[in-house]
Design an enzyme around this catalytic site. Sequence first.
Site, PDB file in Angstrom:
ATOM      1  N   TYR A  89     -17.381 -54.574 -35.177  1.00  0.00           N
ATOM      2  CA  TYR A  89     -18.087 -53.694 -36.119  1.00  0.00           C
ATOM      3  C   TYR A  89     -17.990 -54.240 -37.537  1.00  0.00           C
ATOM      4  O   TYR A  89     -18.991 -54.305 -38.254  1.00  0.00           O
ATOM      5  CB  TYR A  89     -17.492 -52.286 -36.029  1.00  0.00           C
ATOM      6  CG  TYR A  89     -18.290 -51.247 -36.771  1.00  0.00           C
ATOM      7  CD1 TYR A  89     -19.532 -50.831 -36.312  1.00  0.00           C
ATOM      8  CD2 TYR A  89     -17.798 -50.668 -37.941  1.00  0.00           C
ATOM      9  CE1 TYR A  89     -20.268 -49.872 -36.988  1.00  0.00           C
ATOM     10  CE2 TYR A  89     -18.519 -49.712 -38.626  1.00  0.00           C
ATOM     11  CZ  TYR A  89     -19.746 -49.312 -38.144  1.00  0.00           C
ATOM     12  OH  TYR A  89     -20.475 -48.365 -38.831  1.00  0.00           O
ATOM     13  N   LYS A  95     -21.144 -55.478 -40.024  1.00  0.00           N
ATOM     14  CA  LYS A  95     -21.427 -54.836 -41.309  1.00  0.00           C
ATOM     15  C   LYS A  95     -21.161 -55.767 -42.494  1.00  0.00           C
ATOM     16  O   LYS A  95     -21.861 -55.699 -43.506  1.00  0.00           O
ATOM     17  CB  LYS A  95     -20.618 -53.544 -41.439  1.00  0.00           C
ATOM     18  CG  LYS A  95     -21.004 -52.476 -40.413  1.00  0.00           C
ATOM     19  CD  LYS A  95     -22.483 -52.097 -40.497  1.00  0.00           C
ATOM     20  CE  LYS A  95     -22.827 -50.949 -39.556  1.00  0.00           C
ATOM     21  NZ  LYS A  95     -24.251 -50.553 -39.636  1.00  0.00           N
TER      22      LYS A  95
END
Length: 246
Positions: free
Chosen positions: A161, A165
């Site tokens: 993740y 990002k």
Amino acid sequence: MVDMTGKVAIVTGGTRGIGRSIAERLAALGADVAVGARNEGDLREAEASLCERKEGRRGWGRALGVRCDVRSPEDCTRLIEKTVATFGRLDVLINNAGIGRFAHVADLSIADWDATLQTNLSGVFYCCRAAISHLRRSGDAWIINIGSLAGKNAFPNGAAYNASKFGLIGFSEALMQEIRYDDIRVSYIMPGSVATEFQSSWAQHDQSWKIQPQDIADIVENLLAQPKRSHVSRVEVRPSQPRRSD
């Protein structure tokens, strides 16, 4: 309140959570809105809901639901092209679709790594790449990418993740510089903890202190209301009073 009458917007992941709130806000401001998502039933429900006229609103535009898995470049191209074919133009692209797979790197499956990077980063690239030629004809267009504070704050079990990002920030910054003279502004929003199904899937506790999806819709509206001479390229937003550690 910005007037979006006559404008056309696309929201990926637009059937629930942050995406749904943004889609509803854009529709309430008068825009024609296309939402992309993977579940056909959710799409039909969102399409019908967005088409309803609400008393006291400025007037809701037309709505379109298009099945789209942003991991597929063909799906992303179809979402863009069907929207333009239906509504005649494109002015705003909201890249919101995202997933989270959280595990120690040693235990993280290759499938979960690929799904996270493809959804959260490659999907944004696919949609932007397909949309830019249409956005150039708008004269005052926006791409708004929904990132996360995880894009600057790494945490254990979040490698996939975080990578997606962190990458989204770099992609957005580069894209902003590439197309700013095409009258396309690129912004990215970096929320902290938001009360959505996405969060609750891996953080089961009271969510009353968290940012609400409509708070992110407020930020999108405020960005779109900026005069053409100004450009808020990055927005960080946190809960004002996060839950204290025990």
